[in-house]
Design an enzyme around this catalytic site. Structure first.
Site, PDB file in Angstrom:
ATOM      1  CE  LYS A   1     -48.257 -23.367  -0.027  1.00  0.00           C
ATOM      2  NZ  LYS A   1     -47.396 -23.499   1.146  1.00  0.00           N
TER       3      LYS A   1
ATOM      4  CD  GLU B   1     -30.871 -37.930  12.886  1.00  0.00           C
ATOM      5  OE1 GLU B   1     -30.326 -38.638  12.002  1.00  0.00           O
ATOM      6  OE2 GLU B   1     -31.749 -38.325  13.668  1.00  0.00           O
TER       7      GLU B   1
HETATM    8  N1  DSN Z   1     -51.918 -25.105   2.806  1.00  0.00           N
HETATM    9  C1  DSN Z   1     -51.292 -23.928   2.275  1.00  0.00           C
HETATM   10  C2  DSN Z   1     -52.191 -23.179   1.354  1.00  0.00           C
HETATM   11  O1  DSN Z   1     -53.031 -23.810   0.729  1.00  0.00           O
HETATM   12  O2  DSN Z   1     -52.066 -21.981   1.226  1.00  0.00           O
HETATM   13  C3  DSN Z   1     -50.768 -23.067   3.342  1.00  0.00           C
HETATM   14  O3  DSN Z   1     -50.291 -23.829   4.350  1.00  0.00           O
END
Ligand code: DSN
Length: 418
Positions: A231, A57
């Site tokens: 992503k 923290e």
């Molecule tokens: N779950 C993500 C997506 O598939 O775009 C966004 O939160």
């Protein structure tokens, strides 16, 4: 097999079997969900490391627990690398997810009831961009903009008119299901005119900005950018808030102690690793190829007269209107493709008359396939299989044959880290 996995195999065979099953699924199928990816082997190693054991923290140099010499080092590296990669003044790398990072911005910089402009959910915005079912949609007053039918462009004159009328404190662009790029200069002008802060939620395309394949909102004077790290960036699951120096202290206080307790230091270490990778030529080539692959996949559908939301793509994703093109709703289309080891996700389309679990389309993206080394000709092959499946969804023999072909094709493309 590592010693730790062997211990798991002996002590919890059910979880071990599921883990091995998931490895096979990822290896023998093609991942087209645009928000998913294959992370780097170094990231997988770090996530299962001793950094999992540590509470931290606070921030480097100001922690509430002892024993921070190595955690301070990795968080400092992650922050400095994020600033370099995204050309920004400040980075907070502690948010546990995309939703948390956006909530940290709203709660740290605004008061409940303040107005935020963002993209409507069915037109491509995210749940945290003010969908009425999300807590953020209840706490703040969201004014939502939509896209034009046909080319799916954003009507910036209308956004401006709505901004002048509603006086937002924050103008937010970014999306979760929109296949086009953003006119940052237009959003910035509108925000400046009404005295609002500017924010981009780049969760989907953060990696493409990092790799120089898409525009960087900070080049247009934006105040904030958020991005998930798992992503197109190919890192661990997590989120980051990137911002100007003037907002740094409010953002840091909002993340901790405002919203979260202990950060997940195994993820912070993995974010630092990812951001070093993002500075390489390999990563820049990867980001460029993601876009080329999406264009090639979209072109295959367009040549077959399939309807795509906005008529094409400028980024890593496409949204196929399956109800109008194949007489299959998104759930049916997703299930047919699941049968042949091609993973997509059902997706609402703008002003969809159907509910989210039976929407009118499916969403596809190329970040994961590109991470396995697939190129444009592979996208054309993939597109041909998808068309055949969706046109002949009742033909179990054909689906069985295509499943075999997909599995064989996958052998040519090793999955990073498996
Ligand atoms: N779950 C993500 C997506 O598939 O775009 C966004 O939160």
């Amino acid at each position: 097999m590592s010693d730790n996995l062997e211990t798991l195999r002996q002590n919890d065979p059910a979880i071990y079997a599921a883990l091995k099953g998931e490895e096979d699924r990822q290896r023998e199928g093609i991942e087209l969900i645009p928000s998913e990816n294959y992370t780097f082997p170094e990231v997988l190693a770090t996530l299962g490391s001793v950094f999992t054991n540590k509470y931290s923290e606070g921030y480097p140099g100001r922690r509430y627990y002892g024993g921070q010499e190595y955690t301070d080092e990795i968080e400092t590296l992650a922050r400095e690398r994020a600033k370099l990669v995204f050309k920004c003044e400040h980075a907070n790398v502690q948010p546990l997810s995309g939703s948390a990072m956006n909530q940290a911005v709203y709660l740290g910089l605004l008061e409940p009831g303040d107005t935020i402009m963002a993209m409507d959910l069915s037109h491509g915005g995210h749940l945290t961009h003010g969908a009425p079912v999300s807590h953020m949609g209840k706490l703040f007053n969201f004014v939502r903009y939509v896209t034009n039918p046909g080319d799916g462009s954003i009507d910036y004159d209308k956004v401006r008119k709505d901004a002048l009328a509603s006086k937002p404190k924050l103008v937010l662009c970014g999306y979760t299901s929109y296949p086009r790029d953003i006119d940052y200069a237009a959003f910035k002008d509108i925000a400046d005119e009404v005295g609002a802060l500017t924010m981009t939620d780049a969760s989907h395309f953060g990696g493409l900005v990092a790799g120089g394949a898409m525009k960087n909102p900070f080049d247009f004077g934006f105040d904030l950018m958020t991005t998930t790290t798992h992503k197109s960036l190919r890192g661990p699951r997590g989120g980051m808030v990137l911002c100007t120096k003037s907002l740094a202290s409010k953002i840091d206080k909002s993340v901790f102690p405002g919203l979260q307790g202990g950060p997940h230091m195994n993820a912070v270490a993995a974010i630092a690793i990812t951001l070093l990778k993002a500075q390489t030529d390999d990563f820049r080539n990867y980001a460029r190829q993601v876009l080329l692959n999406a264009k090639a996949l979209a072109q295959t559908f367009l040549e077959a007269d399939v309807s795509l939301v906005t008529g094409g793509t400028d980024n890593h994703m496409l949204v196929v209107e399956t109800s109008s093109s194949f007489g299959l709703d998104g759930r049916q289309a997703e299930e047919v493709l699941d049968e042949v080891n091609i993973t997509t996700n059902k997706q609402i389309i703008p002003d969809d008359p159907n509910p989210p679990l039976r929407p009118s389309g499916i969403r596809m993206g190329t970040p994961a396939a590109t991470a396995r080394g697939m190129l444009e000709e592979d996208m054309r092959q993939l597109g041909a299989w998808i068309l055949k499946c969706l046109k002949n969804s009742q033909d179990k023999n054909l689906l069985g044959e295509i499943r075999g072909e997909v599995k064989k094709f996958c052998e040519r493309f090793p999955v990073p880290g498996i």
